[in-house]
Scaffold this active site. Structure first.
Site, short mmCIF file in Angstrom:
data_model
loop_
_atom_site.label_atom_id
_atom_site.label_comp_id
_atom_site.label_asym_id
_atom_site.label_seq_id
_atom_site.Cartn_x
_atom_site.Cartn_y
_atom_site.Cartn_z
CG HIS A 138 3.57 41.22 -38.83
ND1 HIS A 138 2.97 41.03 -37.60
CD2 HIS A 138 4.90 41.00 -38.63
CE1 HIS A 138 3.89 40.71 -36.71
NE2 HIS A 138 5.08 40.68 -37.32
CG ASP A 171 -0.38 40.68 -37.17
OD1 ASP A 171 -0.29 40.29 -38.35
OD2 ASP A 171 0.59 41.13 -36.53
CB SER A 249 6.38 38.31 -35.53
OG SER A 249 6.67 39.60 -35.05
#
Length: 516
Positions: A138, A171, A249
């Site tokens: 992402h 992810d 992230s």
């Protein structure tokens, strides 16, 4: 030419030819050195037991040694804005003045809006000196430009990067710097995420809120949290209270040896603040297994087109289904026209063996299927009606994007007829009228009742029963009227297993529960 000169000439010629032939042979046999920019080695994982004392310098030393492997990632994504002509039925690039006034626009006058540039930030870590970096999908998905900055570099010192491979399910993404700094890059070291236990110390390094290379420390709060992936294909993740915020992230979660054991991915938040001490990281062992496929640019998985119940089989439920033991994967639904449907698998079947190997539970079956090469035909052992059966299924390739797009939500409860039946399971039922049957596309002549309400936190809710489900069978007995439903429900005592076959959105779904 003298004999001596001739001999020398031919000696040189033979030597040159030998070198040329040797190079050709070496290249054919793949003996010549490969460019490190074209391959990414599989990082070794340290599976030695985690032990040893922790003192005041432990985390300081980890931060000092491992911060250089962490990179800050900045992305740009172009989002095209609609042109004025499109609001009047034109196409992008049409001249509004030409269409409406039959003339050219005045010079310098434009109806076009520039593309919006959406900026994003995240983290990553270097796994190969050729510039390969692991991060979250992402972070880089849809990016038109990716730039990487290194620890200790100036704020304006950035290096372009490109996406090599992505995997939305875990992810994860592998990117590579297209230009490298003069100094050699430092590679991350991998640990063994299967060794982690709740209470183990961990450290997160990342780029929260663009605060470069921020360190946070905490512990592993829990293992196997099924919060990754998406509905029906949840991925087990590590839970930690090490502070993780937007921008973390893709950064590493490190053990006390400074080895990567997870990739920071998500957080729970109360919407008023970012970090509340509940963060999640994808286990590094899961991603490490995917690295060869990420390097190839595509992650290939198998599918057989079924949905399985996530809850483990209890001894009581296994006995009710006629199984020899409390192991196996209970099939809740079968995709019409899919591999399992073609093989003869039905909702309510319990798969106990896959390709000759015993199936412990639903997660075990999923792992086996996704790791099977598409196109492979494998034998299944299933139990149906208390009897074992042998089937063969040909595995298809799983299309993650397509599958995620197909899955949707449920509509609101139907009011239905006035007659209602309480079941003691947390369900409220109403008769299946011909009008309801047509609206819900129920099979002709089948179904005795429709679920109108499911009580929150009830046995039925935990089993996955939904409003508008049509009851086709109760404990493997067909029901075609409200009287049939009452009769079968009255036979169920408290503590008994309950098996329902329902019709939901065009397919049969099997659910099981225990009556309170």
């Amino acid at each position: 030419m003298s004999t001596r000169k001739t001999t020398l000439f031919y000696a040189v010629l033979i030597a040159v030819a030998s070198i040329a032939v040797g190079m050709v042979i070496a290249s054919r046999l793949e003996m010549s050195p490969a460019s490190s920019a074209q391959t990414v080695s599989m990082p070794a994982a340290n599976s030695a037991p985690l032990n040893g004392p922790i003192d005041a310098a432990t985390f300081r030393n980890i931060a000092k040694a491992q911060t250089p492997v962490v990179v800050n990632i900045r992305t740009e994504q172009r989002r095209r804005t609609r042109q004025l002509t499109e609001f009047f039925g034109g196409q992008p690039g049409d001249d509004l003045f030409d269409r409406f006034f039959g003339r050219q626009r005045p010079r310098g006058d434009s109806t076009e809006e520039p593309d919006q540039i959406m900026e994003g930030a995240g983290s990553g870590f270097i796994i190969d000196r050729a510039g390969f970096i692991l991060t979250n999908n992402h972070v880089v998905e849809g990016a038109s430009r990716i730039s990487v900055s290194l620890f200790g570099a100036g704020r304006s010192e950035e290096y372009e990067a490109k996406v090599i491979g992505r995997d939305p399910l875990t992810d994860s993404a592998l990117i590579q710097m297209t230009q490298l700094p003069k100094a050699p890059l430092q590679e991350a070291r991998f640990g063994d995420s299967d060794q982690l236990q709740p209470g183990d110390w961990v450290m997160a390094i990342g780029n929260p809120f663009n605060l470069h290379h921020t360190i946070s420390v905490g512990v592993i709060s829990a293992l196997g949290r099924g919060v990754g992936g998406y509905a029906g294909r949840e991925q087990d993740m590590l839970q930690t209270d090490a502070a993780i915020n937007p921008g973390n992230s893709g950064g590493p979660l490190l053990n006390i040896r400074g080895e990567v054991v997870g990739v920071n991915t998500a957080i729970y938040t109360d919407q008023r603040s970012a970090n509340i001490g509940i963060g999640f990281a994808m286990p590094i062992n899961t991603i490490r297994e995917l690295l060869p496929q990420l390097r190839a640019g595509k992650v290939v998985r198998g599918r057989i087109g079924v949905q399985v119940q996530r809850d483990e089989l209890t001894e009581r439920a296994a006995k009710g289904l006629g199984l020899p033991g409390a192991s196996g994967a209970v099939i809740s639904s079968v995709n019409e026209g899919g591999p399992a449907d073609k093989a003869g698998v039905r909702p309510g079947d319990v798969i106990t063996e896959y390709n000759g190997k015993p199936v412990k539970d639903s997660d075990d079956l999923v792992r086996m299927v996704v790791s099977t090469k598409p196109g492979t035909t494998v034998p299944l052992k299933v139990y149906r009606g208390r009897q074992p059966r042998s089937l063969n299924v040909t595995v298809e390739e799983l299309n993650i994007d397509e599958e995620m797009g197909v899955r949707g939500g449920r509509s609101d409860d139907e009011s239905g007829p006035q007659e209602r039946l309480e079941t003691g399971l947390g369900l409220e039922l109403t008769p299946l009228t011909p009008e309801l049957a047509r609206r819900l596309r129920a099979p002709d002549g089948e179904g005795g009742a429709v679920v109108t309400r499911v009580q929150r936190n009830s046995a039925a809710a935990r089993a996955g029963v939904l409003p508008q489900d049509v009851l086709l069978e109760i404990n493997q007995q067909p029901v075609s009227s409200m009287n049939d439903v009452r009769r079968e429900l009255q036979r169920i005592q408290s503590g008994d297993s309950v098996f329902l076959l329902v019709w939901r959105q065009g397919q049969e779904v099997f659910v099981s529960m225990t009556k309170p």
